[in-house]
Enzyme design. Structure first.
Site, short mmCIF file in Angstrom:
data_model
loop_
_atom_site.label_atom_id
_atom_site.label_comp_id
_atom_site.label_asym_id
_atom_site.label_seq_id
_atom_site.Cartn_x
_atom_site.Cartn_y
_atom_site.Cartn_z
N TYR A 138 18.66 7.21 -21.63
CA TYR A 138 19.72 6.44 -22.30
C TYR A 138 19.27 4.99 -22.39
CZ TYR A 138 24.23 4.27 -23.28
OH TYR A 138 25.25 3.56 -23.86
N ASP A 232 12.20 0.73 -19.90
CA ASP A 232 13.61 0.35 -19.83
C ASP A 232 14.02 0.38 -18.36
OD1 ASP A 232 16.28 -0.04 -19.93
OD2 ASP A 232 16.73 1.61 -21.31
N LYS A 260 21.24 -4.29 -15.35
CA LYS A 260 22.31 -4.04 -14.37
C LYS A 260 22.18 -4.84 -13.07
CE LYS A 260 23.90 0.17 -16.50
NZ LYS A 260 23.13 1.12 -17.33
C1 LIG Z 1 23.14 1.16 -18.91
C2 LIG Z 1 21.84 1.33 -19.56
C3 LIG Z 1 21.54 0.72 -20.79
C4 LIG Z 1 22.59 0.01 -21.60
O1 LIG Z 1 23.04 -1.13 -20.97
P1 LIG Z 1 24.44 -1.78 -21.45
O2 LIG Z 1 24.52 -3.04 -20.69
O3 LIG Z 1 25.48 -0.77 -21.08
O4 LIG Z 1 24.33 -1.98 -22.92
C5 LIG Z 1 20.26 0.79 -21.26
N1 LIG Z 1 19.29 1.44 -20.58
C6 LIG Z 1 19.54 2.05 -19.42
C7 LIG Z 1 18.43 2.72 -18.69
C8 LIG Z 1 20.83 2.03 -18.88
O5 LIG Z 1 21.09 2.70 -17.75
#
Ligand SMILES: *Cc1c(COP(=O)(O)O)cnc(C)c1O
Length: 424
Positions: A138, A232, A260
């Site tokens: 994701y 990512d 995050k």
């Molecule tokens: C949560 C997440 C995103 C998206 O981040 P948002 O701040 O919700 O837009 C992208 N990549 C990964 C791996 C994530 O867990």
């Protein structure tokens, strides 16, 4: 007001009553009043031990004092300037120091914005079109990555979103996670590949670990083919190590996204990478990217304080959480085995997930085959017992520095009851 009444009121003015899909669960979510340390309280004053932890953001727990103090100091000096600040230099230097693959950083607000920028950069750099992503990873809720994605889109059975353009998603090639042959074949068949984006630890299909050599082979193959590799690290950055999964596994991507755990609970994200790639961003370069709230001084002060705290604790914090996780996951494993419940537990660093499945969970398919109904039953019993984990098997349980041994023992007791509820 009760959670039930609040949900009825919310549904009238907010689609489905929530501002992000994963927050909904049946029959209705609890509404949060406040949070502190390891705990979160709902509108009915019920206290939960929080293992959702802002989907991994709150590595240091809610309202960590160093961060609250830094933000309070900044609040007295203003909240939004839309001019450069010295603090942005300090933050970018801290990020680059923690992540040796990064020369330059651009700050954004959300993880999705960071991956959108990373992909545009890869396309601008290579002058090519197609992106390879892995099934179940994701990368945010924008068109080019919302293809066979994990998290809420897997939970809600959405493979490509209504309103998303086929013209966009057809340029996203999807490859099986942990399958290097699949990647190699896809690269051989397509000459037009601008970049490969991957979660180095897949934390959006439950928790799925990269198999031995998967990431090093991925790095080798992308390098041989001159394809920029995007890690990512929106979940793993700062969470698995102060230098993210790339420190943990010793691999250098070309572009990195993080969000995050970057600020322990404020809206800030970053994209960083090699100088020659990052310098393509506007206004100096021709890859356009912009945002009013990017690098706002409140979020920047939180991120600086958070990284400094993590760097100071680095020798204690990560090994402590890893130890707690090992003890917890092993105890949970034994418990489920003793009850004769077919299950898998995947864990690493400060993250784990249990799947109700006979087969090891190593990719999108095996994760999707796990029994989601059983998971929901377990989730509801845990909630009743005052334990809040993310409401889907396609998310992860996150430990934080605020959890005490006592919290974890209570949680284990709750899992015991929850597993019994699954068995019956
Ligand atoms: C949560 C997440 C995103 C998206 O981040 P948002 O701040 O919700 O837009 C992208 N990549 C990964 C791996 C994530 O867990």
């Amino acid at each position: 007001m009760t959670n039930s009444k609040l949900f009825s009121a919310a549904k009238k003015v907010i689609p489905s009553g929530v501002n992000s899909p994963v927050r909904y669960f049946e029959p209705y979510p609890f509404f949060t009043k406040k949070a502190n340390g390891a705990y979160i309280w709902d509108a009915e004053n019920k206290r939960y031990i929080d293992f959702c932890n802002g989907y991994g953001a709150l590595l240091l727990g809610h309202r960590r004092k160093e961060i609250i103090q830094a933000v309070a100091t900044q609040l007295a000096k203003g909240t939004l300037y839309c001019t450069p600040t010295e603090a942005e230099i300090e933050l970018s230097k801290l990020i680059a120091k923690n992540f040796p693959s990064i020369d330059k950083v651009r700050l954004v607000n959300t993880g999705g914005e960071a991956t959108m920028t990373a992909i545009r950069l890869a396309r601008g750099y290579t002058k090519k079109k197609k992106i390879i992503k892995f099934e179940g990873c994701y990368h945010g809720a924008h068109d080019s990555v919302l293809v066979k994605a994990g998290s809420g889109s897997a939970h809600n059975g959405i493979s490509v979103s209504d309103g998303g353009l086929d013209e966009v998603s057809k340029n996203t090639l999807v490859v099986q996670y942990n399958n290097i042959d699949d990647l190699q074949k896809t690269i051989k068949k397509n000459k037009d590949i601008a970049g490969v984006i991957v979660e180095p630890i897949l934390a959006n299909m439950g928790l799925i670990l990269p198999e031995k050599n998967f990431l090093s082979d991925l790095r080798k193959i992308t390098k041989e083919n001159n394809i920029p590799l995007i890690f990512d690290e929106v979940v793993t950055g700062f969470r698995v190590a102060p230098g993210g999964a790339q420190e943990y596994f010793g691999i250098k991507p070309d572009i990195t996204t993080m969000a995050k755990a970057l600020s322990n609970g404020f809206a800030i994200a970053a994209v960083g990478g090699r100088k020659d790639i990052m310098d393509l961003l506007s206004p100096g370069g021709k890859v356009y990217q912009a945002s009013t709230f990017a690098g706002n001084p409140v979020a920047v002060s939180a991120a600086i304080s958070s990284i400094k705290t993590l760097n100071k604790l680095r020798n204690k914090l990560y090994s402590k959480l890893e130890k707690y996780n090992l003890l917890f996951s092993t105890a949970l494993d034994d418990m489920a085995t003793d009850m004769g419940i077919p299950h898998q537990i995947n864990f690493t660093a400060s993250m784990f997930q249990i799947f109700f499945s006979k087969k090891p969970v190593t990719n999108y398919e095996t994760s999707k085959k796990a029994d989601a109904k059983k998971f929901q039953k377990m989730f509801r019993t845990l909630l009743k017992k005052g334990i809040f984990i993310a409401p889907s098997q396609f998310e992860v349980v996150f430990l934080s520095d605020a959890h005490t041994e006592n919290d974890l023992n209570k949680t284990l007791d709750a899992y015991d009851a929850a597993l019994k509820s699954v068995k019956n």
